[in-house]
Design an enzyme around this catalytic site. Structure first.
Site, short mmCIF file in Angstrom:
data_model
loop_
_atom_site.label_atom_id
_atom_site.label_comp_id
_atom_site.label_asym_id
_atom_site.label_seq_id
_atom_site.Cartn_x
_atom_site.Cartn_y
_atom_site.Cartn_z
N ASP A 141 0.86 -1.18 0.00
CA ASP A 141 0.00 0.00 0.00
C ASP A 141 0.90 1.23 0.00
O ASP A 141 1.97 1.23 0.63
CB ASP A 141 -0.90 0.01 1.23
CG ASP A 141 -2.02 -1.02 1.16
OD1 ASP A 141 -2.41 -1.39 0.04
OD2 ASP A 141 -2.50 -1.44 2.23
N ASP A 190 -6.90 -1.43 -4.63
CA ASP A 190 -8.01 -1.08 -3.73
C ASP A 190 -8.96 -0.09 -4.40
O ASP A 190 -10.18 -0.17 -4.22
CB ASP A 190 -7.47 -0.48 -2.43
CG ASP A 190 -6.57 -1.44 -1.67
OD1 ASP A 190 -6.75 -2.67 -1.80
OD2 ASP A 190 -5.68 -0.96 -0.95
#
Length: 171
Positions: free
Chosen positions: A128, A146
């Site tokens: 991330d 995401d």
């Protein structure tokens, strides 16, 4: 066995083929951005992009927002297999889908899911790096996969609640 035969024939049709191409492009974009971050940013860096956006490197060994940490091998394998099974189900739904917007929604979710599964299998956790914030308030750090998944869910919901049955000639 008959299911596999009919599924293969559906995959050869134009809409399903286009859907798979979109999925692969989304996976490529997700993995490209993650590899760029891995080569340019360390876990201690914070790279300001905009006043409200930084790039950072975070390893997420759980699922959304770090829930259900799976840093051990059992959790890693479990989440990877579960992700693959859900992705296969969504692939079948995408192939069966008759609406373009609904199909796009499935493509977005599948592309995002595969991107995060690749990370989990290779690295043991998801990369991330997108960090939105305002002053001292920070949102969860996330990645393009995401974003794809969230947009896919929104697209399918939008199609289901607002557009379903409103296309010309029921197409």
């Amino acid at each position: 066995m008959e299911f596999l035969t009919s599924f293969k024939s559906l995959l050869k049709q134009g809409p399903a083929k286009k859907g798979l191409i979109i999925c692969f492009v989304l996976v490529f974009l997700d993995q490209f951005t993650k590899q760029t971050v891995l080569t340019q940013i360390t876990e201690t860096d914070r790279v300001p992009i905009l006043p409200i956006l930084d790039f950072v490197l975070i390893w997420n060994t759980g699922i959304s927002y770090g829930l259900f940490d799976s840093s051990g091998m059992f959790g890693r394998v479990t989440l990877s297999v579960l992700g693959l099974l859900i992705t296969l189900f969504l692939l079948v739904q995408m192939v069966r889908s008759t609406g373009k917007l609904e199909r796009l929604g499935y493509c977005l979710i599948i592309g995002g899911a595969i991107g995060n599964i690749i990370d989990r299998v290779i690295y043991g956790g998801v990369i991330d790096f997108i960090s939105f914030h305002y002053e001292n308030y920070y949102w969860y750090v996330f990645n393009l996969a995401d974003v794809w998944i969230s947009l896919g869910v929104i697209t399918i919901l939008w199609d289901s609640f607002f557009l379903s049955g409103k296309t010309p000639n029921g197409v």
